[in-house]
Design a protein around this motif. Structure first.
Motif: not given
Ligand code: ATP
Ligand code: MG
Ligand code: MG
Ligand code: MG
Length: 468
Positions: A70, A83-84, A87, A89, A195, A197, A223, A239
């Motif tokens: 991402r 955030h990475h 990562f 999923m 967050e 899952w 995810g 992380n």
């Molecule tokens: P956040 O609100 O923390 O940015 P998100 O709502 O954008 O997360 P989702 O699109 O719901 O994330 O993705 C599903 C899961 O993937 C998240 O619940 C999280 O555990 C993980 N995830 C999402 N973005 C990242 C990221 N940039 N780095 C690491 N893990 C991530």
């Protein structure tokens, strides 16, 4: 429960195999037949045709650990704990098979029984109108109503394709991890409520124009971030301190001669290097090569950003190829192909790193002079011509220039930069017409593995890897 990242990944997949899921290997980061996506950014992305009904899945239940990139989170890397750019999923998917009830019950079972997470620290969000999800969480799982938060934004979509209302599981990591604001609660951008899952109840298909059509069959797409769950289980503050990333931090700190945890600013650079090191390794392993457009540009930007953060730490020599060795070792179990392509990946990184190294110092010097000049005259906008020179002569992705400027509360005149870029494209086009372009392609042949040889993406990108 104390688990390594590798153990956690396996436990997740085994858990869902036990619920009759077919466990599949991660798809490549390069999407197949999906021009709407540059890179895979979610576990569900490779399965879009199964959700829409265009293709028949090999099994109605699948579980994966999917490699994700991402780029949109790049500025968050090192600034948040979670955030990475790259990562993994973890996800379980139902294609017209089970729905909300099972998805919720199994997520809960995995977190609280298998991982032994404390039930009273888990918070739930649901879509504002999703009374069905509320009833399951409240009546079946027995979550108190005040820990189930209704939110308008709980609707998940990634570009056109399958989407729907979602329910997320967060863990309260305690007051000392938070921003301390009186209104800090689930959904706050700080690190307190993590967050972990997202359960998506995929019921719609969005087209390019933004129309939502109900899908014939209701699906489940979930995810969970492997690194985030690992941070909770391993009791780490981010992380980056888990066994999935920390060895890279240690390596970078070692060659920079700094100690992790002493300076917030240096820690950001170490985390950026660790994150970007994983991203570039996996991207190249999947066939991306540095270039000036598309996913090749994403790779170039990530790699050059890592080099710059190395410099911020005082690393003057190329240092990225050793990271590939560390990453290959960390991923030996999950993605053995990275190990097979190790020498190739290192060669690509070496070429790109050397190339940028030769101009980075001069570029930084030029930019610093301009920043001082702007500061002296009380201005905050860097002209497009200078940014273009940094891009064209010194290899600075414009985002990097912008980022350095923002560290001084300054900005880039993006419009005039775009004009300079357009002018350059025009000149290049007429020059090509004049004398035909002569390109030099570095010889990677001995290093290119069989599969990469036949990867059209890689072949095409190789052509872009010109020694200008
Ligand atoms: P956040 O609100 O923390 O940015 P998100 O709502 O954008 O997360 P989702 O699109 O719901 O994330 O993705 C599903 C899961 O993937 C998240 O619940 C999280 O555990 C993980 N995830 C999402 N973005 C990242 C990221 N940039 N780095 C690491 N893990 C991530
Ligand atoms: Mg996000
Ligand atoms: Mg979120
Ligand atoms: Mg989410």
């Amino acid at each position: 429960k104390q688990l390594t990242g590798n153990e956690l990944r396996k436990l997740f997949l085994d858990f869902f195999a036990g619920k009759d899921h077919l466990v599949q290997a991660s798809a490549s980061l390069i999407p197949e037949n999906d021009p709407s996506l540059l890179l895979i950014g979610a576990g569900m992305a490779p399965f879009k045709p199964f959700f829409t009904g265009k293709m028949k899945p090999p099994h109605l239940r699948i579980a994966t650990s999917q490699k994700c990139v991402r780029t949109g989170d790049i500025e968050n890397v090192g600034r948040t704990a979670r955030h990475h750019t790259f990562f993994e999923m973890l996800g379980n998917f139902s294609f017209g098979d089970y729905f909300k009830k099972e998805a919720i019950a199994w997520a809960w079972e995995f977190l609280t029984e298998y991982l032994e997470m404390p039930k009273d620290k888990l918070w739930i969000t649901i879509h504002t109108g999703d009374d069905e999800a509320f009833a399951i969480w409240h009546d079946d799982i027995r979550i108190p109503a005040d820990r189930i938060i209704r939110m308008e934004e709980n609707f998940w979509e990634i570009g056109p394709g399958p989407c729907g209302p979602c329910s997320e599981i967060h863990i309260d990591l305690g007051e000392d991890r938070g921003c301390g604001r009186p209104d800090c609660t689930v959904g706050c951008n700080c690190d307190r409520y993590l967050e972990i899952w997202n359960l998506v109840f995929t019921q719609f298909d969005r087209d390019e124009a933004g129309n939502y059509t109900p899908l014939a069959k209701k699906n489940i797409d979930t995810g969970a971030g492997l690194e985030r769950i690992a941070s909770v289980l391993q009791n780490k503050r981010s992380n980056f301190e888990t066994d999935l990333l920390y060895p890279i931090i240690e390596y970078a700190a070692g060659i920079a001669g700094v100690t992790y945890g002493r300076s917030a600013k240096q820690d950001v650079s170490l985390k950026v290097i660790a994150d970007h090191g994983r991203s570039m390794t996996v991207m190249i392993g999947d066939g991306v090569l540095p270039s000036n457009e598309g996913r090749g540009y994403v790779l170039r930007r990530i790699l050059r950003r890592a080099v710059r953060h190395g410099r911020l730490l005082g690393i003057e020599k190329p240092f990225l190829t050793d990271i590939v060795d560390i990453v290959a070792k960390l991923f030996a179990q999950a993605y053995p192909d990275i190990h097979d392509k190790q020498e190739y990946i290192k060669k690509v990184i070496q070429l790109e790193e050397e190339r940028f190294h030769n101009t980075l110092a001069q570029g930084i010097e030029l930019l610093n002079r301009q920043i001082q000049e702007l500061a002296r005259t009380g201005e905050t906008l860097l002209d497009g011509a200078t940014a273009f020179k940094l891009y064209d002569t010194y290899g600075f992705p414009w985002e990097l220039t912008e980022e350095i400027l923002s560290e001084h509360n300054m900005m880039l005149d993006k419009q005039s930069f775009d004009q300079a870029m357009a002018g350059q494209r025009e000149r290049a086009r007429s020059a090509r017409q004049d004398n035909g372009e002569k390109t030099v392609i570095p010889d990677l042949s001995g290093l290119v593995t069989e599969s990469l040889c036949y990867n059209p993406e890689a072949e095409q990108a190789k052509l872009v890897l010109l020694l200008k």
